[in-house]
Design a protein around this motif. Structure first.
Motif, PDB file in Angstrom:
ATOM      1  N   TYR A   1       1.544   7.978  45.293  1.00 23.00           N
ATOM      2  CA  TYR A   1       0.201   7.237  43.526  1.00 23.00           C
ATOM      3  C   TYR A   1       1.127   6.770  42.187  1.00 23.00           C
ATOM      4  CZ  TYR A   1      -4.184   8.749  41.435  1.00 23.00           C
ATOM      5  OH  TYR A   1      -5.485   8.689  40.893  1.00 23.00           O
ATOM      6  N   ALA A   2       0.458   5.883  41.851  1.00 25.67           N
ATOM      7  CA  ALA A   2       0.870   5.618  40.595  1.00 25.67           C
ATOM      8  C   ALA A   2      -0.560   4.729  40.031  1.00 25.67           C
ATOM      9  CB  ALA A   2       1.998   4.423  41.141  1.00 25.67           C
ATOM     10  N   PRO A   3      -1.449   5.528  39.118  1.00 22.87           N
ATOM     11  CA  PRO A   3      -2.177   4.960  39.261  1.00 22.87           C
ATOM     12  C   PRO A   3      -1.960   4.364  37.792  1.00 22.87           C
ATOM     13  CG  PRO A   3      -2.805   7.113  38.231  1.00 22.87           C
ATOM     14  CD  PRO A   3      -1.028   6.589  39.640  1.00 22.87           C
TER      15      PRO A   3
ATOM     16  N   ARG B   1      -2.474   7.369  53.451  1.00 29.61           N
ATOM     17  CA  ARG B   1      -1.493   6.821  52.652  1.00 29.61           C
ATOM     18  C   ARG B   1      -2.110   5.746  51.435  1.00 29.61           C
ATOM     19  NH1 ARG B   1       3.938   5.628  52.392  1.00 29.61           N
ATOM     20  NH2 ARG B   1       4.721   5.846  54.664  1.00 29.61           N
ATOM     21  N   GLY B   2      -2.968   6.351  51.507  1.00 33.15           N
ATOM     22  CA  GLY B   2      -4.331   6.078  50.246  1.00 33.15           C
ATOM     23  C   GLY B   2      -5.294   4.844  51.029  1.00 33.15           C
ATOM     24  N   PRO B   3      -6.155   4.123  49.628  1.00 33.84           N
ATOM     25  CA  PRO B   3      -5.888   4.204  48.725  1.00 33.84           C
ATOM     26  C   PRO B   3      -6.554   5.801  48.614  1.00 33.84           C
ATOM     27  CG  PRO B   3      -8.055   2.820  49.488  1.00 33.84           C
ATOM     28  CD  PRO B   3      -7.017   2.889  50.023  1.00 33.84           C
ATOM     29  N   TRP B   4      -6.274   6.312  46.964  1.00 37.52           N
ATOM     30  CA  TRP B   4      -6.600   7.551  46.879  1.00 37.52           C
ATOM     31  C   TRP B   4      -7.490   7.162  45.320  1.00 37.52           C
ATOM     32  CZ3 TRP B   4      -5.392  11.238  49.307  1.00 37.52           C
ATOM     33  CH2 TRP B   4      -3.877  11.863  49.947  1.00 37.52           C
ATOM     34  N   LEU B   5      -9.062   7.722  45.915  1.00 38.43           N
ATOM     35  CA  LEU B   5      -9.897   7.730  45.050  1.00 38.43           C
ATOM     36  C   LEU B   5     -10.250   8.767  44.102  1.00 38.43           C
ATOM     37  CD1 LEU B   5     -12.272   6.480  48.049  1.00 38.43           C
ATOM     38  CD2 LEU B   5     -10.822   5.171  46.110  1.00 38.43           C
TER      39      LEU B   5
END
Length: 472
Positions: free
Chosen positions: A191-193, A233-237
């Protein structure tokens, strides 16, 4: 007797929960807050509990390293079981090392056969931040078995080194993988937002069809947040409300028992035991139960075992001070459309549970509970304030002249006009933990005492309430 655990000396900081055979093993960072007496460094201690009310202290399980060592401070990590042994991966921290050219943080390893007696693994090669990552921000390992990919995952709180396209180092949830828990390979961040300075104390778990990534950050709100995904694996919402409590509750991690998942964090104390003091690292243990909603969102409520520990009913003694009130036992109704109404409810025990159903009538501006109040000085108290026009609940301190703005703690709540609001309020010394509709938590501190009473207030409107007071 209090209900929120705090060690006799110092404070409880980051909690690393692990459940086995119905017992929660709560490893925690013990901040003595007295280096002159105990020396520098932070060790891991162990608490054991089945109900979050009764605890057995098993003492220090991972001691601090010697002065100058990599693990003079034993910072956050995780516990896993594999092949009949228990493993702790922890952060070896020493902020005195960078000036002599060594990294401040590394991931280290310890093993045990019984969860109580631990041995640091001298054969394990400490994991340092690789090139491209900030070497002094590489901590809080969380290890889990990824059944889909048939390998171990390790998540870390880390930061990508500054790049020309992004001159500020950016927080990421780093990912390493292993087949044997001993040798680890770096992968792309999970996770790299590019949103936060770092993602401390990562925690990853699954409920039903959803994966949840929990982390704490101090760059925006200093709070514990979560993200959700259908895939590991995401995407992380981000859900509409991604905070699990106030900024006073931090470094929370989870553990599960019998299909129920609980969230363990610390409620920060304040310097000089003052409402105006700076928030400190560590404080008292707070435990929430996590509930998954039909749409996948997470909410929290009070664990039933904590509520059940308050078994002594205490009398409520309503007495009107301002406005017009109707009283029938523990049911009251009152208000004033153009001002404030106050109803004193008697003495407030040092440790207690307030349980109430509060209904604000249409167009009522504010209502709530006054704590540590003096009935003769009804303008001075700590208050839990419901603000339907702002869809929020606030923990505040009121004086005759103003509210103390820096004291505010708030949570967003969906408040429907005329709908009952269920409040459960734990008061334990200076700690205040509020649950709204068994869905929203608001934790905070109330140090200054203006009196020994409590009461109900309504500002510019009317409300009705049914309430009870219980002690242990």
């Amino acid at each position: 007797m209090g209900v929120l655990y705090r060690p006799e000396v110092g404070a409880i900081a980051d909690v690393i929960p692990f459940c086995r055979d119905g017992v929660f093993h709560l490893f925690y960072l013990h901040d003595h807050r007295d280096p002159a007496r105990f020396g520098p460094g932070v060790p891991w201690r162990l608490l054991q509990t089945r109900d979050f009310v009764h605890f057995e202290d098993r003492g220090v399980v991972i001691p601090t390293g010697p002065v100058g060592s990599q693990d003079q401070w034993i910072f956050t990590g995780c516990v896993v079981e594999h092949a009949g042994r228990f493993h702790i991966f922890y952060t070896g921290h020493n902020h005195h090392l960078p000036p002599v050219g060594r990294p401040a943080e590394a991931i280290m390893h310890a093993v045990s056969d019984d969860l109580v007696n631990w041995q640091k693994d001298e054969l394990f090669a400490p994991l340092f931040a690789p090139p491209g990552y900030e070497r002094d921000d590489w901590r809080d390992p969380f290890v889990l078995w990824n059944a889909e990919e048939q390998c171990w995952w390790m998540l870390l709180a880390a930061r990508i080194t500054a790049q020309p396209s992004n001159p500020r180092p950016s927080g990421v949830t780093a990912l390493l993988t292993s087949n044997d828990l001993m040798h680890w390979q770096l992968r792309q961040p999970l996770y790299a937002p590019n949103l936060f300075y770092t993602h401390e104390c990562p925690d990853l778990f699954r409920i039903g069809d959803w994966w949840y990534l929990v982390f704490s950050e101090f760059s925006d709100r200093h709070t514990t947040r979560y993200r959700m995904s259908r895939s590991i694996r995401g995407p992380w919402l981000a859900p509409p409300d991604d905070e699990l409590d106030t900024p006073a509750f931090y470094a929370a991690k989870t553990a599960q028992r019998d299909g129920e998942r609980f969230l363990f964090g610390w409620l920060a104390s304040r310097e000089n035991c003052s409402d105006s003091g700076k928030w400190q690292w560590g404080g008292d243990l707070v435990v929430h139960q996590i509930i998954q909603q039909p749409d996948g969102r997470l909410t929290v409520k009070m664990p039933q075992s904590i509520a059940a520990s308050f078994g002594q009913i205490r009398p409520v003694q309503p007495r009107p001070v301002l406005g017009q009130w109707e009283v029938s036992g523990n049911a009251v109704r009152g208000g004033r459309v153009d001002g404030r109404s106050v109803l004193v409810l008697g003495e407030l025990p040092d440790t207690c549970l307030i349980d109430m159903q509060l209904t604000l009538e249409a167009a009522t501006r504010e209502a709530g509970i006054a704590l540590r109040a003096d009935p003769e000085k009804h303008g001075r108290w700590h208050e839990i304030r419901i603000e339907p026009h702002k869809n929020r609940i606030v923990l505040d301190r009121r004086s005759p002249h103003c509210r103390t703005r820096p004291f505010d703690l708030e949570r967003h709540c969906r408040l429907q006009p005329g709908a009952p609001i269920h409040l459960r309020i734990v008061v334990d010394g200076t700690c205040v933990v509020v649950y709204v509709n068994n869905a929203v938590a608001m934790s905070g501190r109330a140090y200054e005492s203006f009196g020994t009473g409590w009461g109900l207030f309504v500002n510019e409107g009317s409300a009705r309430c049914e309430l009870s007071l219980r002690t242990r």
